[in-house]
Design a protein around this motif. Sequence first.
Motif, PDB file in Angstrom:
ATOM      1  N   ALA A 139       0.829  -1.204   0.000  1.00  0.00           N
ATOM      2  CA  ALA A 139       0.000   0.000   0.000  1.00  0.00           C
ATOM      3  C   ALA A 139       0.865   1.257   0.000  1.00  0.00           C
ATOM      4  CB  ALA A 139      -0.908  -0.006   1.224  1.00  0.00           C
ATOM      5  N   GLY A 140       0.340   2.300  -0.620  1.00  0.00           N
ATOM      6  CA  GLY A 140       1.051   3.573  -0.679  1.00  0.00           C
ATOM      7  C   GLY A 140       0.859   4.215  -2.031  1.00  0.00           C
ATOM      8  N   PRO A 141       1.496   5.361  -2.258  1.00  0.00           N
ATOM      9  CA  PRO A 141       1.407   6.002  -3.579  1.00  0.00           C
ATOM     10  C   PRO A 141       1.818   5.022  -4.679  1.00  0.00           C
ATOM     11  CG  PRO A 141       2.487   7.441  -1.996  1.00  0.00           C
ATOM     12  CD  PRO A 141       2.348   6.119  -1.318  1.00  0.00           C
ATOM     13  N   VAL A 142       1.044   4.969  -5.747  1.00  0.00           N
ATOM     14  CA  VAL A 142       1.280   3.935  -6.757  1.00  0.00           C
ATOM     15  C   VAL A 142       2.371   4.300  -7.752  1.00  0.00           C
ATOM     16  CG1 VAL A 142      -1.050   2.992  -6.597  1.00  0.00           C
ATOM     17  CG2 VAL A 142      -0.583   4.842  -8.223  1.00  0.00           C
ATOM     18  N   GLU A 143       2.656   5.604  -7.924  1.00  0.00           N
ATOM     19  CA  GLU A 143       3.532   5.985  -9.038  1.00  0.00           C
ATOM     20  C   GLU A 143       4.944   5.413  -8.928  1.00  0.00           C
ATOM     21  OE1 GLU A 143       3.364   9.470  -6.111  1.00  0.00           O
ATOM     22  OE2 GLU A 143       1.907   8.192  -7.137  1.00  0.00           O
ATOM     23  N   ASN A 144       5.430   5.147  -7.707  1.00  0.00           N
ATOM     24  CA  ASN A 144       6.785   4.610  -7.569  1.00  0.00           C
ATOM     25  C   ASN A 144       6.789   3.152  -7.122  1.00  0.00           C
ATOM     26  OD1 ASN A 144       5.899   5.293  -4.929  1.00  0.00           O
ATOM     27  ND2 ASN A 144       8.023   5.276  -4.188  1.00  0.00           N
ATOM     28  N   ARG A 145       5.631   2.492  -7.147  1.00  0.00           N
ATOM     29  CA  ARG A 145       5.534   1.072  -6.798  1.00  0.00           C
ATOM     30  C   ARG A 145       5.236   0.281  -8.058  1.00  0.00           C
ATOM     31  NH1 ARG A 145       4.632   3.931  -2.318  1.00  0.00           N
ATOM     32  NH2 ARG A 145       4.915   2.950  -0.266  1.00  0.00           N
ATOM     33  N   TRP A 146       6.258  -0.301  -8.611  1.00  0.00           N
ATOM     34  CA  TRP A 146       6.158  -0.997  -9.894  1.00  0.00           C
ATOM     35  C   TRP A 146       6.393  -2.487  -9.711  1.00  0.00           C
ATOM     36  CZ3 TRP A 146       7.401   1.350 -15.181  1.00  0.00           C
ATOM     37  CH2 TRP A 146       6.962   2.682 -15.247  1.00  0.00           C
ATOM     38  N   VAL A 147       5.844  -3.247 -10.650  1.00  0.00           N
ATOM     39  CA  VAL A 147       6.137  -4.677 -10.691  1.00  0.00           C
ATOM     40  C   VAL A 147       7.062  -4.951 -11.863  1.00  0.00           C
ATOM     41  CG1 VAL A 147       3.879  -5.198  -9.692  1.00  0.00           C
ATOM     42  CG2 VAL A 147       4.199  -5.379 -12.168  1.00  0.00           C
ATOM     43  N   ILE A 148       7.832  -6.018 -11.735  1.00  0.00           N
ATOM     44  CA  ILE A 148       8.768  -6.409 -12.783  1.00  0.00           C
ATOM     45  C   ILE A 148       8.802  -7.933 -12.854  1.00  0.00           C
ATOM     46  CG2 ILE A 148      10.752  -6.393 -11.207  1.00  0.00           C
ATOM     47  CD1 ILE A 148      12.440  -5.340 -13.593  1.00  0.00           C
ATOM     48  N   PHE A 149       8.974  -8.451 -14.037  1.00  0.00           N
ATOM     49  CA  PHE A 149       9.108  -9.890 -14.225  1.00  0.00           C
ATOM     50  C   PHE A 149      10.585 -10.192 -14.465  1.00  0.00           C
ATOM     51  CE2 PHE A 149       4.691  -9.070 -14.919  1.00  0.00           C
ATOM     52  CZ  PHE A 149       4.036 -10.203 -14.479  1.00  0.00           C
ATOM     53  N   ASP A 150      11.337 -10.212 -13.350  1.00  0.00           N
ATOM     54  CA  ASP A 150      12.782 -10.449 -13.450  1.00  0.00           C
ATOM     55  C   ASP A 150      13.086 -11.771 -14.130  1.00  0.00           C
ATOM     56  OD1 ASP A 150      13.838  -8.128 -12.107  1.00  0.00           O
ATOM     57  OD2 ASP A 150      13.083  -8.956 -10.229  1.00  0.00           O
ATOM     58  N   ASP A 151      12.236 -12.758 -13.905  1.00  0.00           N
ATOM     59  CA  ASP A 151      12.467 -14.108 -14.429  1.00  0.00           C
ATOM     60  C   ASP A 151      11.412 -14.484 -15.466  1.00  0.00           C
ATOM     61  OD1 ASP A 151      14.611 -14.551 -12.418  1.00  0.00           O
ATOM     62  OD2 ASP A 151      12.922 -14.432 -11.023  1.00  0.00           O
ATOM     63  N   LEU A 152      10.890 -13.479 -16.150  1.00  0.00           N
ATOM     64  CA  LEU A 152       9.886 -13.622 -17.206  1.00  0.00           C
ATOM     65  C   LEU A 152       8.515 -13.949 -16.624  1.00  0.00           C
ATOM     66  CD1 LEU A 152      11.950 -15.618 -19.874  1.00  0.00           C
ATOM     67  CD2 LEU A 152      11.601 -13.144 -19.728  1.00  0.00           C
ATOM     68  N   MET A 153       7.505 -13.768 -17.439  1.00  0.00           N
ATOM     69  CA  MET A 153       6.140 -14.122 -17.078  1.00  0.00           C
ATOM     70  C   MET A 153       5.914 -15.592 -17.390  1.00  0.00           C
ATOM     71  SD  MET A 153       2.501 -12.569 -18.467  1.00  0.00           S
ATOM     72  CE  MET A 153       2.798 -10.904 -17.890  1.00  0.00           C
TER      73      MET A 153
ATOM     74  N   SER B  24       0.560 -16.428 -13.843  1.00  0.00           N
ATOM     75  CA  SER B  24      -0.027 -15.090 -13.857  1.00  0.00           C
ATOM     76  C   SER B  24      -1.052 -14.980 -14.976  1.00  0.00           C
ATOM     77  CB  SER B  24       1.066 -14.032 -14.051  1.00  0.00           C
ATOM     78  OG  SER B  24       2.041 -14.125 -13.037  1.00  0.00           O
ATOM     79  N   LEU B  25      -2.233 -14.506 -14.631  1.00  0.00           N
ATOM     80  CA  LEU B  25      -3.297 -14.352 -15.618  1.00  0.00           C
ATOM     81  C   LEU B  25      -3.202 -12.964 -16.246  1.00  0.00           C
ATOM     82  CD1 LEU B  25      -6.276 -16.048 -13.730  1.00  0.00           C
ATOM     83  CD2 LEU B  25      -4.693 -17.058 -15.380  1.00  0.00           C
ATOM     84  N   PHE B  26      -2.574 -12.913 -17.410  1.00  0.00           N
ATOM     85  CA  PHE B  26      -2.455 -11.710 -18.229  1.00  0.00           C
ATOM     86  C   PHE B  26      -2.896 -12.067 -19.639  1.00  0.00           C
ATOM     87  CE2 PHE B  26       0.252 -10.040 -14.922  1.00  0.00           C
ATOM     88  CZ  PHE B  26       0.186  -8.663 -15.052  1.00  0.00           C
ATOM     89  N   LEU B  27      -3.639 -11.194 -20.269  1.00  0.00           N
ATOM     90  CA  LEU B  27      -4.075 -11.470 -21.641  1.00  0.00           C
ATOM     91  C   LEU B  27      -2.864 -11.590 -22.563  1.00  0.00           C
ATOM     92  CD1 LEU B  27      -7.177  -9.121 -22.000  1.00  0.00           C
ATOM     93  CD2 LEU B  27      -7.159 -11.602 -21.676  1.00  0.00           C
ATOM     94  N   THR B  28      -2.677 -12.783 -23.098  1.00  0.00           N
ATOM     95  CA  THR B  28      -1.631 -13.136 -24.069  1.00  0.00           C
ATOM     96  C   THR B  28      -0.281 -12.483 -23.776  1.00  0.00           C
ATOM     97  OG1 THR B  28      -2.503 -11.480 -25.648  1.00  0.00           O
ATOM     98  CG2 THR B  28      -3.189 -13.763 -25.937  1.00  0.00           C
ATOM     99  N   GLY B  29       0.140 -12.541 -22.507  1.00  0.00           N
ATOM    100  CA  GLY B  29       1.500 -12.130 -22.184  1.00  0.00           C
ATOM    101  C   GLY B  29       2.490 -13.070 -22.847  1.00  0.00           C
ATOM    102  N   ASN B  30       3.728 -12.624 -23.007  1.00  0.00           N
ATOM    103  CA  ASN B  30       4.714 -13.504 -23.640  1.00  0.00           C
ATOM    104  C   ASN B  30       5.753 -13.972 -22.633  1.00  0.00           C
ATOM    105  OD1 ASN B  30       7.365 -11.971 -23.836  1.00  0.00           O
ATOM    106  ND2 ASN B  30       6.018 -10.488 -24.837  1.00  0.00           N
TER     107      ASN B  30
ATOM    108  N   ILE C  80      10.081   1.369  -5.651  1.00  0.00           N
ATOM    109  CA  ILE C  80       9.833   0.127  -4.920  1.00  0.00           C
ATOM    110  C   ILE C  80       9.414  -0.923  -5.941  1.00  0.00           C
ATOM    111  CG2 ILE C  80       8.465  -0.991  -3.123  1.00  0.00           C
ATOM    112  CD1 ILE C  80       8.104   1.760  -1.848  1.00  0.00           C
ATOM    113  N   TRP C  81      10.323  -1.839  -6.220  1.00  0.00           N
ATOM    114  CA  TRP C  81      10.089  -2.873  -7.224  1.00  0.00           C
ATOM    115  C   TRP C  81       9.665  -4.172  -6.547  1.00  0.00           C
ATOM    116  CZ3 TRP C  81      10.111  -1.863 -12.338  1.00  0.00           C
ATOM    117  CH2 TRP C  81      10.783  -0.718 -12.786  1.00  0.00           C
ATOM    118  N   LYS C  82       8.754  -4.886  -7.177  1.00  0.00           N
ATOM    119  CA  LYS C  82       8.351  -6.195  -6.677  1.00  0.00           C
ATOM    120  C   LYS C  82       8.308  -7.177  -7.834  1.00  0.00           C
ATOM    121  CE  LYS C  82       5.021  -8.538  -3.673  1.00  0.00           C
ATOM    122  NZ  LYS C  82       3.785  -8.398  -2.839  1.00  0.00           N
ATOM    123  N   ASN C  83       9.039  -8.269  -7.688  1.00  0.00           N
ATOM    124  CA  ASN C  83       9.122  -9.272  -8.750  1.00  0.00           C
ATOM    125  C   ASN C  83       7.813 -10.053  -8.823  1.00  0.00           C
ATOM    126  OD1 ASN C  83       9.931 -11.071 -10.689  1.00  0.00           O
ATOM    127  ND2 ASN C  83      11.354 -12.193  -9.378  1.00  0.00           N
ATOM    128  N   MET C  84       7.210 -10.066 -10.004  1.00  0.00           N
ATOM    129  CA  MET C  84       5.934 -10.748 -10.190  1.00  0.00           C
ATOM    130  C   MET C  84       6.089 -12.111 -10.851  1.00  0.00           C
ATOM    131  SD  MET C  84       2.509  -8.876 -11.687  1.00  0.00           S
ATOM    132  CE  MET C  84       1.192  -8.550 -10.519  1.00  0.00           C
TER     133      MET C  84
END
Length: 501
Positions: free
Chosen positions: A77-91, A95-101, A232-236
């Motif tokens: 929780a907190g301001p969203v603009e600096n809280r990002w997700v990243i797929f360090d090890d690919l998707m 994870s349910l994403f429409l046609t992610g690669n 603030i990065w979080k690996n997804m």
Amino acid sequence: MPTDNFNNEIPEDLLTPDSIELPGSSLSFVDGFPTLESLTDAYELEDFNRATSLFISMVPVASLEAIRKGLVDFVEAGPVENRWVIFDDLMDSNSLFLTGNTDTVYAFGILDLEQSGPVVIEIPPNCGPSTINDATFSFVIDMGAPGPDRGEGGKYLVLGPDYSGPLSDNENGELVEHDGESYFVAHSPTRVNWVPCRGMLVDGDTKPASELFRNGIKAYALKDKDNPPPMIWKNMSGAEVNTIHSNHESFFEEIHRTIDKEPPEVFDPEILGMASLLGIRKGESFEPSDRQRAVLERGVMVGNSYARAVTFAPRAPEAYLYGEENSMWYNMLHGNDYRYLIDDGAGGVDADARLMFFYMATVNTPAMILKMPGVGSQYAVAARDSSGAWLEGDRNYSMHIPPDVPAKNFWSLVVYDVQTRSMLQTPDQSFPSVNSMRPDLVTEADGSVNLTFGSERPAENEGNWIQTRPGKTWFAIIRLYGPLEPWFEKTWRPGEIEREV
């Protein structure tokens, strides 16, 4: 000769008959007056039609809202603009994403310009294709190689609908000096925005792209520019997260949240009026009765049925890359207009093309439709085998990739689940894909590749196999990264998916 009960002859097409038979209902009239029973039926029938139309028109809005909620719920929780997700090890398929690669490193951010005010996004040099889409899934601006920084990096200043200041009249993409800094201006008509970034693999390695994003991307409110908070990065990677809109009556709760959040000007008045008549209004709670929920559910069922029909077996002949009579491969962006306009607007909006794309995919940018040999990526979709039958997990298939694939960087093929339009989940493969960078990919002497699809692991050439699941249907997308002229000229084409006897 006068019509009965009239002094004159009345054209037949002005008159309402005493009964009208419709699928699932029958309406009765007494000299044009609906009977009391038919009044309720007529109201419910029109509510049903409005619900269906609203679903078809608002899939992009619900999809962006589902992405927003999925990402915001995942980070702290907190301001969203600096809280990002990243797929360090690919998707992967968790994870349910429409046609992610499975072949690029994703970094995703959400902006809430109502809470933060204007936001600065710093893009590092050599950043992969990056985009800002607004809450209606409309294009705002590209960043990185396809953006105005042309891959050299820079600062983007995102201004929302509540901004009124000295940069109000500057054009999107214009480089301006403001308060001692240089910014590329990005006006968004909505408060919520999604920022997807893609990083390319280097010799199959995710680390360079991951480090570029983690060290190079910065996002912060303009008011904090002198002392911006850290990212603030979080690996997804591997996370069980849903970012896909509902296909049931809760769909209307998703669009209600967006309508309640955003300025009414961003929506077509006709569509907004339709929502209002169903009880979805800005500033008001959405609390349909059980009867209304039942009508909304039926409306979504029909809209969803049409979405699935037009997505997996397009009606438009021009969608098929080589003609439907010759090939099942089709283009999910066949309208060649990121605004989904027919003849640049003279023919209105191509609702089918828009529905097909946003029911299956995400990210709206003109870069996806431009012919840029050696740059970006191109896609082709197949949901049927060479005979025209749907692809099924209970059967085995093969596919031939001819030599000299016209991809400057690499090619990949990913298999997706028809229900979720996300990666197919199978017992043994969290990455349901094959790409040309795989060290275990077996290539024929002429440079071609033969792929296999089935539920059981093959005795040989496992690197060329994508697992399917009995009882599950599937579809495939082939991607060419850095597509070359033979792709655009159609002198090279992928083989069909062939059912094994």
